[in-house]
Design an enzyme around this catalytic site. Structure first.
Site, mmCIF file in Angstrom:
data_model
loop_
_atom_site.group_PDB
_atom_site.id
_atom_site.type_symbol
_atom_site.label_atom_id
_atom_site.label_comp_id
_atom_site.label_asym_id
_atom_site.label_seq_id
_atom_site.Cartn_x
_atom_site.Cartn_y
_atom_site.Cartn_z
ATOM 1 N N ASP A 19 -19.360 -39.280 -51.655
ATOM 2 C CA ASP A 19 -19.876 -37.936 -51.940
ATOM 3 C C ASP A 19 -18.686 -36.999 -52.125
ATOM 4 O O ASP A 19 -17.814 -36.902 -51.264
ATOM 5 C CB ASP A 19 -20.753 -37.475 -50.761
ATOM 6 C CG ASP A 19 -21.468 -36.162 -51.057
ATOM 7 O OD1 ASP A 19 -22.702 -36.193 -51.191
ATOM 8 O OD2 ASP A 19 -20.796 -35.120 -51.148
ATOM 9 N N ASP A 119 -22.573 -35.685 -57.953
ATOM 10 C CA ASP A 119 -21.449 -35.804 -57.013
ATOM 11 C C ASP A 119 -21.624 -36.929 -55.997
ATOM 12 O O ASP A 119 -20.973 -36.919 -54.954
ATOM 13 C CB ASP A 119 -21.203 -34.468 -56.304
ATOM 14 C CG ASP A 119 -22.080 -34.277 -55.087
ATOM 15 O OD1 ASP A 119 -23.253 -34.682 -55.133
ATOM 16 O OD2 ASP A 119 -21.581 -33.747 -54.077
ATOM 17 N N GLU A 120 -22.458 -37.899 -56.307
ATOM 18 C CA GLU A 120 -22.777 -38.920 -55.300
ATOM 19 C C GLU A 120 -23.034 -40.274 -55.926
ATOM 20 O O GLU A 120 -23.707 -40.361 -56.949
ATOM 21 C CB GLU A 120 -24.089 -38.491 -54.660
ATOM 22 C CG GLU A 120 -24.064 -38.381 -53.184
ATOM 23 C CD GLU A 120 -25.356 -37.756 -52.715
ATOM 24 O OE1 GLU A 120 -26.266 -38.522 -52.376
ATOM 25 O OE2 GLU A 120 -25.453 -36.513 -52.710
HETATM 26 P P1 DGT Z 1 -20.294 -31.049 -49.289
HETATM 27 O O1 DGT Z 1 -20.757 -32.329 -49.901
HETATM 28 O O2 DGT Z 1 -21.029 -30.674 -48.040
HETATM 29 O O3 DGT Z 1 -18.803 -30.962 -49.095
HETATM 30 O O4 DGT Z 1 -20.637 -29.860 -50.305
HETATM 31 P P2 DGT Z 1 -21.317 -29.918 -51.752
HETATM 32 O O5 DGT Z 1 -21.221 -28.563 -52.333
HETATM 33 O O6 DGT Z 1 -20.735 -31.016 -52.579
HETATM 34 O O7 DGT Z 1 -22.822 -30.182 -51.343
HETATM 35 P P3 DGT Z 1 -23.848 -31.275 -51.872
HETATM 36 O O8 DGT Z 1 -23.226 -32.616 -51.928
HETATM 37 O O9 DGT Z 1 -25.066 -31.112 -51.030
HETATM 38 O O10 DGT Z 1 -24.228 -30.759 -53.326
HETATM 39 C C1 DGT Z 1 -23.528 -31.111 -54.509
HETATM 40 C C2 DGT Z 1 -23.563 -29.945 -55.500
HETATM 41 O O11 DGT Z 1 -24.911 -29.592 -55.782
HETATM 42 C C3 DGT Z 1 -22.924 -28.677 -54.973
HETATM 43 O O12 DGT Z 1 -21.524 -28.630 -55.205
HETATM 44 C C4 DGT Z 1 -23.675 -27.611 -55.689
HETATM 45 C C5 DGT Z 1 -25.050 -28.166 -55.901
HETATM 46 N N1 DGT Z 1 -25.978 -27.646 -54.867
HETATM 47 C C6 DGT Z 1 -26.157 -28.102 -53.598
HETATM 48 N N2 DGT Z 1 -27.064 -27.379 -52.942
HETATM 49 C C7 DGT Z 1 -27.513 -26.425 -53.799
HETATM 50 C C8 DGT Z 1 -28.474 -25.360 -53.706
HETATM 51 O O13 DGT Z 1 -29.111 -25.137 -52.669
HETATM 52 N N3 DGT Z 1 -28.655 -24.610 -54.829
HETATM 53 C C9 DGT Z 1 -27.985 -24.836 -56.000
HETATM 54 N N4 DGT Z 1 -28.213 -24.069 -57.054
HETATM 55 N N5 DGT Z 1 -27.063 -25.829 -56.124
HETATM 56 C C10 DGT Z 1 -26.821 -26.598 -55.042
HETATM 57 CA CA CA Z 2 -20.944 -33.221 -52.040
HETATM 58 CA CA CA Z 3 -24.155 -34.656 -52.637
#
Ligand code: DGT
Ligand code: CA
Ligand code: CA
Length: 377
Positions: A19, A119-120
């Site tokens: 991830d 991203d996964e």
């Molecule tokens: P992490 O994995 O905890 O370091 O952080 P992220 O940002 O990679 O989180 P993840 O893996 O849950 O989500 C991947 C991408 O999906 C993130 O960069 C932006 C998008 N995303 C996640 N949650 C939301 C949301 O609630 N709303 C929107 N619009 N996009 C989201």
């Molecule tokens: Ca992520």
């Molecule tokens: Ca993810």
């Protein structure tokens, strides 16, 4: 697919869940490195008024101030009002570009691969590690480093005996973490998790479980499927009882376009001459080719993987101009690539521990009159 897999094969699996960390925000940092030192927030603007919309994600610097995904932009701005920070709109085409590059590096490891989102992804490392979790750890370090070196992107990796455990594990040491959960530790690992750490369990299921007096993962593991069936339905009840016992039979779902055929062999300790390596490559090519022929497929991309004594992983992919279903072409190109890899990386023959050949970008040719006709077209 799963019905052909025996219990012992299931037990020996090593699955990676990879991830990418704070993905959209990290993509922004890659092109604007100055963002790395300040809280930066990627937003989906609704278009209705200046700050109307929600946070999509933010870097870990911004998370320190309590900014989170799905938070209204106004609230995020108020949390960051006293610090120098940056708010940016999403740029999906660019994030997909970075994602494609990173996924390609992962796919170059030549194992069964399933992308689940931008991203996964999951990858089955059973073959390449010979089911050894110590080797798996070394591959995880190498994979993380390769992605970091080549595109400056960090990711977190969970290694486990199945997809479920790997997925939960990847979230344990974020960012830039690696968490390995061995088969023998999986039950304890999941027992220490909260019920809503299990992917797919949302507030609705949690509430229902609570109304049954079930508060922890071990509470679930003590129940039978039939006891939970009425409240949750058979499918969810089965999934949860299995999950609470660290059991997950689901397989890596290889997508049509990323299907590949490959084989990796371990060299005998004394296999160090070029002749021996050539012989191994020939046998690998024959085996891969037989598999291609049985499936009536032609390939376009050829990947050679060399795994060195220290488990360093060197791979190189070559894309042919045309699809090919020729053993000769497979063999000729494999030798060419290996020679080049050895000389470019000054790899000493003694150091090569495993060799793998993978063909991908496959195309059905069952409709063709013969392989030869196909090649001449
Ligand atoms: P992490 O994995 O905890 O370091 O952080 P992220 O940002 O990679 O989180 P993840 O893996 O849950 O989500 C991947 C991408 O999906 C993130 O960069 C932006 C998008 N995303 C996640 N949650 C939301 C949301 O609630 N709303 C929107 N619009 N996009 C989201
Ligand atoms: Ca992520
Ligand atoms: Ca993810």
């Amino acid at each position: 697919m799963s019905e052909n897999i025996s219990f012992s094969e299931i037990e020996k699996r090593i699955i990676f869940h990879i991830d990418f960390d704070y993905f959209y925000a990290q993509c922004e940092e890659i092109r604007k490195p100055k963002l790395r030192n300040i809280p930066s927030v990627v937003c989906v603007y609704s278009g209705r008024g200046e700050d109307s919309g929600v946070v999509s994600t933010c870097n870990y610097e911004a998370r320190k101030y309590g900014v989170k995904a799905a938070m209204p932009i106004k609230l995020a701005k108020s949390k960051l009002k006293d610090v120098h920070s940056m708010f940016l709109p999403t740029d999906m085409p660019y994030y997909h570009e970075i994602s494609t590059k990173a996924m390609r590096i992962i796919q170059n490891y030549g194992e069964l691969f399933e992308q689940v989102s931008v991203d996964e992804c999951y990858m089955d490392f059973t073959k390449i590690t010979n089911s050894d979790f110590d080797d798996a750890k070394i591959f995880a370090v190498s994979l993380q480093k390769n992605i970091k070196d080549q595109i400056k992107l960090t990711c977190s990796i969970g290694v486990g005996p199945n997809k479920l455990i790997a997925k939960i594990a990847s979230g344990i040491n974020k960012p830039n973490g690696i968490t390995v959960v061995r088969l023998e530790d999986a039950k304890q690992f999941i027992s220490n998790c909260k019920i809503d750490d299990i992917p797919g369990v949302g507030p609705k299921t949690s509430k229902k479980l609570e109304s049954l007096g079930i508060k922890s993962v071990s509470d679930i593991s003590k129940k039978g499927i039939f006891e939970l069936r009425d409240a949750l339905g058979y499918k969810i009840a089965t999934f949860l009882v299995n999950a609470s016992n660290a059991i997950d039979y689901s397989q890596i779902k290889v997508r049509g376009t990323s299907k590949q055929i490959g084989k990796i062999v371990t060299l005998k300790k004394d296999t160090t001459t070029l002749e021996q390596i050539k012989l191994t490559v020939e046998n690998l090519c024959i085996s891969v080719f037989e598999n291609l022929e049985n499936k009536r497929q032609a390939f376009r991309v050829l990947t050679i993987i060399l795994i060195l004594e220290n488990l360093q992983h060197v791979s190189f992919s070559k894309s042919l101009k045309l699809y090919s279903a020729s053993l000769d072409e497979l063999h000729k190109n494999s030798l060419l690539i290996i020679n080049e890899m050895i000389s470019n990386n000054s790899i000493s023959l003694d150091n090569i521990r495993r060799i793998g050949i993978v063909v991908s970008d496959l195309k059905d040719i069952s409709g063709q009159d013969s392989l030869l006709n196909y090649l001449e077209n």
